[in-house]
Motif scaffolding. Structure first.
Motif, PDB file in Angstrom:
ATOM      1  N   UNK A  36      11.030  -5.984  11.297  1.00 56.16           N
ATOM      2  CA  UNK A  36      11.400  -6.056  12.479  1.00 56.16           C
ATOM      3  C   UNK A  36      11.091  -7.641  13.052  1.00 56.16           C
ATOM      4  N   UNK A  37       9.833  -7.868  12.505  1.00 58.31           N
ATOM      5  CA  UNK A  37       9.012  -9.247  12.893  1.00 58.31           C
ATOM      6  C   UNK A  37       9.173 -10.301  11.627  1.00 58.31           C
ATOM      7  N   UNK A  38      10.176  -9.989  10.664  1.00 60.63           N
ATOM      8  CA  UNK A  38      10.185 -10.571   9.521  1.00 60.63           C
ATOM      9  C   UNK A  38       9.124 -11.198   8.911  1.00 60.63           C
ATOM     10  N   UNK A  39       8.056 -10.337   8.566  1.00 63.32           N
ATOM     11  CA  UNK A  39       6.829 -10.511   8.059  1.00 63.32           C
ATOM     12  C   UNK A  39       6.878 -10.645   6.520  1.00 63.32           C
ATOM     13  N   UNK A  40       6.695 -11.350   5.801  1.00 63.11           N
ATOM     14  CA  UNK A  40       6.872 -11.604   4.248  1.00 63.11           C
ATOM     15  C   UNK A  40       5.259 -11.156   3.890  1.00 63.11           C
ATOM     16  N   UNK A  41       5.619  -9.984   2.796  1.00 60.39           N
ATOM     17  CA  UNK A  41       4.293  -9.499   2.116  1.00 60.39           C
ATOM     18  C   UNK A  41       3.830 -10.375   1.165  1.00 60.39           C
ATOM     19  N   UNK A  42       2.757 -10.901   1.079  1.00 62.73           N
ATOM     20  CA  UNK A  42       2.200 -11.928  -0.122  1.00 62.73           C
ATOM     21  C   UNK A  42       1.466 -11.491  -1.143  1.00 62.73           C
ATOM     22  N   UNK A  43       0.670 -10.348  -0.558  1.00 64.03           N
ATOM     23  CA  UNK A  43      -0.278  -9.700  -1.498  1.00 64.03           C
ATOM     24  C   UNK A  43      -0.470  -8.247  -1.035  1.00 64.03           C
ATOM     25  N   UNK A  44      -0.350  -7.171  -2.083  1.00 64.39           N
ATOM     26  CA  UNK A  44      -0.621  -5.793  -1.707  1.00 64.39           C
ATOM     27  C   UNK A  44      -1.587  -5.213  -2.483  1.00 64.39           C
ATOM     28  N   UNK A  45      -2.694  -4.493  -1.615  1.00 68.23           N
ATOM     29  CA  UNK A  45      -3.791  -3.796  -2.383  1.00 68.23           C
ATOM     30  C   UNK A  45      -3.732  -2.360  -2.077  1.00 68.23           C
ATOM     31  N   UNK A  46      -4.817  -1.709  -2.340  1.00 65.67           N
ATOM     32  CA  UNK A  46      -4.845  -0.210  -2.330  1.00 65.67           C
ATOM     33  C   UNK A  46      -4.616   0.275  -0.793  1.00 65.67           C
ATOM     34  N   UNK A  47      -5.332  -0.525   0.162  1.00 68.18           N
ATOM     35  CA  UNK A  47      -5.145   0.037   1.463  1.00 68.18           C
ATOM     36  C   UNK A  47      -5.109  -1.186   2.361  1.00 68.18           C
ATOM     37  N   UNK A  48      -4.750  -2.330   1.811  1.00 65.34           N
ATOM     38  CA  UNK A  48      -4.162  -3.278   2.922  1.00 65.34           C
ATOM     39  C   UNK A  48      -3.158  -4.054   2.158  1.00 65.34           C
ATOM     40  N   UNK A  58      -1.047 -15.942   8.568  1.00 67.98           N
ATOM     41  CA  UNK A  58      -1.646 -14.786   7.520  1.00 67.98           C
ATOM     42  C   UNK A  58      -2.065 -13.723   8.545  1.00 67.98           C
ATOM     43  N   UNK A  59      -1.712 -12.398   8.183  1.00 68.74           N
ATOM     44  CA  UNK A  59      -1.782 -11.196   8.715  1.00 68.74           C
ATOM     45  C   UNK A  59      -2.084 -10.216   8.033  1.00 68.74           C
ATOM     46  N   UNK A  60      -3.384  -9.632   8.181  1.00 63.80           N
ATOM     47  CA  UNK A  60      -3.974  -8.590   7.374  1.00 63.80           C
ATOM     48  C   UNK A  60      -3.526  -7.437   8.086  1.00 63.80           C
ATOM     49  N   UNK A  61      -3.145  -6.431   7.104  1.00 63.71           N
ATOM     50  CA  UNK A  61      -2.719  -4.872   7.576  1.00 63.71           C
ATOM     51  C   UNK A  61      -3.141  -3.973   6.965  1.00 63.71           C
ATOM     52  N   UNK A  62      -3.680  -2.858   7.387  1.00 63.62           N
ATOM     53  CA  UNK A  62      -4.253  -1.730   6.882  1.00 63.62           C
ATOM     54  C   UNK A  62      -2.989  -0.905   6.811  1.00 63.62           C
ATOM     55  N   UNK A  63      -2.896  -0.418   5.347  1.00 61.29           N
ATOM     56  CA  UNK A  63      -1.557   0.504   5.031  1.00 61.29           C
ATOM     57  C   UNK A  63      -2.111   1.887   5.313  1.00 61.29           C
ATOM     58  N   UNK A  64      -3.539   2.192   4.985  1.00 60.60           N
ATOM     59  CA  UNK A  64      -4.234   3.618   4.963  1.00 60.60           C
ATOM     60  C   UNK A  64      -3.387   4.599   3.853  1.00 60.60           C
ATOM     61  N   UNK A  65      -2.595   3.958   3.050  1.00 61.77           N
ATOM     62  CA  UNK A  65      -1.871   4.759   1.893  1.00 61.77           C
ATOM     63  C   UNK A  65      -2.896   5.365   1.128  1.00 61.77           C
ATOM     64  N   UNK A  66      -4.234   4.797   0.924  1.00 61.05           N
ATOM     65  CA  UNK A  66      -5.082   5.271   0.037  1.00 61.05           C
ATOM     66  C   UNK A  66      -6.501   5.576   0.472  1.00 61.05           C
ATOM     67  N   UNK A  67      -6.445   5.411   1.847  1.00 62.05           N
ATOM     68  CA  UNK A  67      -7.664   5.784   2.641  1.00 62.05           C
ATOM     69  C   UNK A  67      -8.031   7.134   2.930  1.00 62.05           C
ATOM     70  N   UNK A  68      -9.083   7.875   2.740  1.00 64.62           N
ATOM     71  CA  UNK A  68      -9.327   9.110   3.118  1.00 64.62           C
ATOM     72  C   UNK A  68      -9.667   9.015   4.802  1.00 64.62           C
ATOM     73  N   UNK A  69      -9.599  10.479   5.242  1.00 63.57           N
ATOM     74  CA  UNK A  69      -9.497  10.791   6.690  1.00 63.57           C
ATOM     75  C   UNK A  69     -10.570   9.862   7.506  1.00 63.57           C
TER      76      UNK A  69
END
Length: 88
Positions: A36-48, A58-69
């Motif tokens: 929606x905000x036309x953000x271009x992903x330039x790097x992907x890690x395990x959790x961000x 540049x914007x950091x984003x926590x995906x939480x995909x691999x983080x425990x509760x």
């Protein structure tokens, strides 16, 4: 961070929360906000991820995909990118 950048981060997080309230998973909400905000992903890690806005911020984003509760974070987007931009 100036007011414009601060407002964008706040808007990204509010929008992600609204999508989660409508039933999207955290990961899907992030994907929707990025699109929606036309953000271009330039790097992907395990959790961000690092995104770049159309105007170059540049914007950091926590995906939480691999983080425990206990490690989960309420805020998805921030501008804490020092780990990405620092020289090793």
């Amino acid at each position: 961070m100036d007011d414009k950048q601060n407002n964008l981060i706040q808007t990204l997080n509010e929008t992600a929360r609204k999508y989660e309230e409508k039933g999207l998973s955290s990961f899907d909400a992030i994907e929707q906000v990025a699109s929606e905000f036309q953000l271009n992903m330039i790097q992907e890690g395990d959790a961000c991820r690092i995104y770049e806005t159309p105007d170059g911020m540049l914007v950091n984003c926590y995906t939480e995909s691999k983080l425990s509760e206990p490690q989960r974070v309420d805020v998805k987007f921030n501008n804490n990118i020092s780990w990405f931009t620092s020289k090793k």
